[in-house]
Design a protein around this motif. Structure first.
Motif, PDB file in Angstrom:
ATOM      1  N   THR A 162       0.571  -1.286  -0.213  1.00  0.00           N
ATOM      2  CA  THR A 162       0.428   0.115   0.103  1.00  0.00           C
ATOM      3  C   THR A 162       0.703   0.983  -0.045  1.00  0.00           C
ATOM      4  O   THR A 162       1.965   1.144   0.004  1.00  0.00           O
ATOM      5  CB  THR A 162      -0.541   0.094   1.393  1.00  0.00           C
ATOM      6  OG1 THR A 162      -0.100  -0.298   2.574  1.00  0.00           O
ATOM      7  CG2 THR A 162      -1.910  -1.553   1.329  1.00  0.00           C
ATOM      8  N   TYR A 208      -0.309   4.310   1.578  1.00  0.00           N
ATOM      9  CA  TYR A 208       0.001   4.447   2.825  1.00  0.00           C
ATOM     10  C   TYR A 208      -0.285   3.627   3.706  1.00  0.00           C
ATOM     11  O   TYR A 208      -1.010   2.612   3.754  1.00  0.00           O
ATOM     12  CB  TYR A 208      -1.731   5.961   2.812  1.00  0.00           C
ATOM     13  CG  TYR A 208      -1.617   6.736   1.283  1.00  0.00           C
ATOM     14  CD1 TYR A 208      -0.432   7.519   1.246  1.00  0.00           C
ATOM     15  CD2 TYR A 208      -1.700   5.786   0.423  1.00  0.00           C
ATOM     16  CE1 TYR A 208      -0.467   8.367   0.282  1.00  0.00           C
ATOM     17  CE2 TYR A 208      -2.239   6.831  -0.885  1.00  0.00           C
ATOM     18  CZ  TYR A 208      -1.219   8.314  -0.678  1.00  0.00           C
ATOM     19  OH  TYR A 208      -1.369   8.835  -1.618  1.00  0.00           O
ATOM     20  N   ILE A 222      -2.010   3.556   8.175  1.00  0.00           N
ATOM     21  CA  ILE A 222      -2.877   3.507   9.152  1.00  0.00           C
ATOM     22  C   ILE A 222      -2.145   5.129   9.465  1.00  0.00           C
ATOM     23  O   ILE A 222      -1.274   5.051   9.970  1.00  0.00           O
ATOM     24  CB  ILE A 222      -3.451   3.159  10.379  1.00  0.00           C
ATOM     25  CG1 ILE A 222      -4.296   1.615   9.174  1.00  0.00           C
ATOM     26  CG2 ILE A 222      -4.198   3.540  11.313  1.00  0.00           C
ATOM     27  CD1 ILE A 222      -4.408   0.991   9.988  1.00  0.00           C
ATOM     28  N   ILE A 240      -5.862   8.095   6.959  1.00  0.00           N
ATOM     29  CA  ILE A 240      -6.424   7.552   7.098  1.00  0.00           C
ATOM     30  C   ILE A 240      -6.517   6.305   8.847  1.00  0.00           C
ATOM     31  O   ILE A 240      -5.672   5.986   9.188  1.00  0.00           O
ATOM     32  CB  ILE A 240      -5.029   6.256   6.556  1.00  0.00           C
ATOM     33  CG1 ILE A 240      -5.450   6.783   5.076  1.00  0.00           C
ATOM     34  CG2 ILE A 240      -5.783   4.729   6.142  1.00  0.00           C
ATOM     35  CD1 ILE A 240      -4.118   6.308   3.846  1.00  0.00           C
ATOM     36  N   ILE A 253      -7.508   0.370   6.666  1.00  0.00           N
ATOM     37  CA  ILE A 253      -6.460  -0.457   4.920  1.00  0.00           C
ATOM     38  C   ILE A 253      -7.766  -1.765   4.001  1.00  0.00           C
ATOM     39  O   ILE A 253      -7.573  -2.789   5.604  1.00  0.00           O
ATOM     40  CB  ILE A 253      -5.993  -0.202   4.619  1.00  0.00           C
ATOM     41  CG1 ILE A 253      -4.827   0.956   5.477  1.00  0.00           C
ATOM     42  CG2 ILE A 253      -4.911  -0.888   3.947  1.00  0.00           C
ATOM     43  CD1 ILE A 253      -3.575   0.852   5.400  1.00  0.00           C
ATOM     44  N   TYR A 291      -9.316   2.767   0.858  1.00  0.00           N
ATOM     45  CA  TYR A 291      -8.468   3.161   2.864  1.00  0.00           C
ATOM     46  C   TYR A 291     -10.124   3.874   3.491  1.00  0.00           C
ATOM     47  O   TYR A 291     -11.185   4.875   2.168  1.00  0.00           O
ATOM     48  CB  TYR A 291      -7.639   4.317   2.131  1.00  0.00           C
ATOM     49  CG  TYR A 291      -6.479   3.773   1.871  1.00  0.00           C
ATOM     50  CD1 TYR A 291      -5.397   4.087   2.499  1.00  0.00           C
ATOM     51  CD2 TYR A 291      -6.360   3.461   0.446  1.00  0.00           C
ATOM     52  CE1 TYR A 291      -3.879   2.749   2.428  1.00  0.00           C
ATOM     53  CE2 TYR A 291      -5.055   3.204   0.040  1.00  0.00           C
ATOM     54  CZ  TYR A 291      -3.985   2.708   0.727  1.00  0.00           C
ATOM     55  OH  TYR A 291      -3.380   2.505   0.710  1.00  0.00           O
ATOM     56  N   VAL A 350     -10.854   6.557   5.356  1.00  0.00           N
ATOM     57  CA  VAL A 350     -10.606   7.843   5.638  1.00  0.00           C
ATOM     58  C   VAL A 350     -11.542   8.150   6.608  1.00  0.00           C
ATOM     59  O   VAL A 350     -12.658   8.886   6.334  1.00  0.00           O
ATOM     60  CB  VAL A 350     -10.255   8.712   4.674  1.00  0.00           C
ATOM     61  CG1 VAL A 350      -9.471  10.132   4.774  1.00  0.00           C
ATOM     62  CG2 VAL A 350      -9.183   7.873   3.546  1.00  0.00           C
ATOM     63  N   GLU A 358      -7.302   4.138  -3.345  1.00  0.00           N
ATOM     64  CA  GLU A 358      -6.069   4.720  -3.288  1.00  0.00           C
ATOM     65  C   GLU A 358      -5.561   5.837  -4.672  1.00  0.00           C
ATOM     66  O   GLU A 358      -5.331   6.069  -4.160  1.00  0.00           O
ATOM     67  CB  GLU A 358      -4.584   3.263  -3.766  1.00  0.00           C
ATOM     68  CG  GLU A 358      -3.025   3.980  -3.298  1.00  0.00           C
ATOM     69  CD  GLU A 358      -2.123   2.465  -3.105  1.00  0.00           C
ATOM     70  OE1 GLU A 358      -1.840   2.335  -2.439  1.00  0.00           O
ATOM     71  OE2 GLU A 358      -1.378   2.047  -3.715  1.00  0.00           O
TER      72      GLU A 358
END
Length: 110
Positions: free
Chosen positions: A11, A13, A15, A30, A33, A59, A61, A74
């Protein structure tokens, strides 16, 4: 014992990362995921208007200056380099502090 395969998904990004939604121009952080799209097809058809790929990470968010939680592909996110805190009621419940543009998890791992 049966053979099992473990597919590792990379990924962009993590958490606690601060992100900006490229299409809808909001900031957030975030909180979870999914390795690929995991909501019902009806949700995708009704909400995912840009039709992002389902086979990439998605994600969860929380959105700045609101009480909303969004589900974002993403490719619709980019780094939010402002370093500014996210104003959302869940932030204090989930995270301990904002350090260097990343929220630190409030729960300690064993």
């Amino acid at each position: 014992m049966a053979d099992s395969q473990c597919k590792i998904i990379m990924t962009k990004y993590s958490i606690g990362d601060l992100v900006h939604h490229k299409l809808f121009d909001y900031r957030g952080v975030i909180i979870d995921i999914d390795p690929y799209f995991q909501l019902p097809e009806e949700w995708y058809d009704a909400v995912a208007r840009s039709r992002p790929p389902k086979d990439q990470p998605w994600y969860h968010v929380i959105v700045n200056d609101s009480t909303k939680l969004t589900y974002v592909a993403e490719n619709n996110l980019e780094v939010d380099s402002s370093g500014n805190k996210i104003n959302h009621p869940m932030v204090k419940k989930l995270f301990a502090a904002l350090q260097n543009g990343h929220y630190m998890n409030a729960n300690k791992a064993n």
